[in-house]
Every structure is written in C-alpha cells, then in structure tokens.
Design an enzyme around this catalytic site. Structure first.
Site, PDB file in Angstrom:
ATOM      1  N   ASP A 135       0.852  -1.190   0.000  1.00 39.26           N
ATOM      2  CA  ASP A 135       0.000   0.000   0.000  1.00 39.26           C
ATOM      3  C   ASP A 135       0.885   1.237   0.000  1.00 39.26           C
ATOM      4  O   ASP A 135       1.985   1.227   0.557  1.00 39.26           O
ATOM      5  CB  ASP A 135      -0.907   0.020   1.230  1.00 39.26           C
ATOM      6  CG  ASP A 135      -1.999  -1.035   1.172  1.00 39.26           C
ATOM      7  OD1 ASP A 135      -2.477  -1.346   0.059  1.00 39.26           O
ATOM      8  OD2 ASP A 135      -2.384  -1.547   2.234  1.00 39.26           O
ATOM      9  N   ASP A 153      -6.870  -1.441  -4.870  1.00 39.69           N
ATOM     10  CA  ASP A 153      -7.989  -1.091  -3.992  1.00 39.69           C
ATOM     11  C   ASP A 153      -8.896  -0.048  -4.641  1.00 39.69           C
ATOM     12  O   ASP A 153     -10.122  -0.100  -4.493  1.00 39.69           O
ATOM     13  CB  ASP A 153      -7.475  -0.558  -2.656  1.00 39.69           C
ATOM     14  CG  ASP A 153      -6.634  -1.572  -1.896  1.00 39.69           C
ATOM     15  OD1 ASP A 153      -6.845  -2.788  -2.070  1.00 39.69           O
ATOM     16  OD2 ASP A 153      -5.755  -1.135  -1.128  1.00 39.69           O
TER      17      ASP A 153
END
EC number: 3.4.23.36
Length: 173
Positions: A135, A153
């Site tokens: 991330d 995402d």
C-alpha cells in the site's frame, strides 16, 4: 423460452446481448493489474518501509505492508490469512470472469467488474510475490489518516460504486 443467435442458444430476455464478448473486459482488467503493479514497483524501488513523503497538505506517498484485508482486517493473524485472502481473490476473479461471459453486453456492469477483477488480482499477485499487499496512497486530515491503500484497492472501490449505480439504473427501468 430460448432464441437462436448465431447458432448459439440464448435465454429469451437475456441482458447479455451485443458487445464484443469478454475479451475487452479482460483486457481492461489486465490494464488495471499492470497499472497497479507498476506503481507498486516504483514505490518499492524508491521508498524504504514506513517512509512517507508529503505531496499535498492532505496526501502522502508512503510504503506500507498489509498482511490482512481492507483496513488491515486480520493482519495480526498467524499467517493463514495470506492463503485465505489469496484463495478468496482467486475465487472472486473466477466468479467475475463467469459474470463477464454471461453479461458481456452490459457495458457499465462489465466495466465495473473489470476494475474489480484487476484490483482483486493485483492484490493476489502481491500476496503471492511478497506475502503481503503493498500500500502507498495515504490521505489524511487534521491528524487522522485513512488507512493506506493502492491502485488495486481503487479499482475494487470504483468498481463497487459503479455496480451500485448500474443496479440503481436497472431498477428504474
């Protein structure tokens, strides 16, 4: 009741008619995977784990690892979650491909599914290659940070919103 279309049987009232088949939708999914993976590679090459670089007053780039699911759900579990979420992502991808084949003519529906497919497989690749999801997008306001996330995402979330819009449009018809 079934109708014939190019020698193939199709249920009457099917909403999948038209379109160019599943190919373009799978292609969009692959493009999303590539975008996701290339951005992660760039971050991994230029950031140390935990490093954060401010971009604006509300957005940073940061290198973070997520061994769990959304919002680091089950991140502290004993390691089994890597395989659980990998299997879940693969199962979701197979189901999405099946839906794309059945409904290839529904543009918004399939666009949404293609983004979700690309996002799901982008995170599956991370779990298989790194053992965790990479991330790097960090939004914050007044000291509160939204959990870091990635391009995969984004595809999943945008796709989910588009599925809701598609369903609302369908209900109105």
């Amino acid at each position: 009741m079934a109708t014939r279309n190019n020698g193939k049987s199709k249920a009457a009232g099917s909403k999948s008619g038209g379109g160019h088949g599943v190919g373009p939708w799978l292609g969009l999914g692959v493009i999303w995977i590539l975008l996701d993976q290339l951005t992660k590679i760039a971050i991994l090459k230029t950031f140390a784990y935990g490093e954060s670089r401010p971009i604006t007053g509300f957005f940073n780039l940061v290198l973070a690892y997520n061994r769990g699911a959304a919002f680091s759900f089950l991140a502290a579990a004993g390691g089994w979650q890597r395989w659980f979420f990998t299997g879940l992502g693969v199962a979701a991808a197979l189901f999405i491909v099946w839906l794309l084949k059945r409904h290839s003519g529904q543009k918004l529906f399939c666009f949404a599914l293609a983004l979700i497919l690309g996002g799901a497989l982008g995170n599956v690749i991370d779990r298989l290659v790194y053992g965790h999801v990479v991330d790097f997008l960090d939004f914050h306001l007044r000291g509160y940070h939204w959990p870091a996330f990635n391009v995969a995402d984004c595809g999943i979330c945008i796709g989910a919103v588009l599925l809701i819009i598609d369903e609302l449009r369908r209900v109105r018809r």
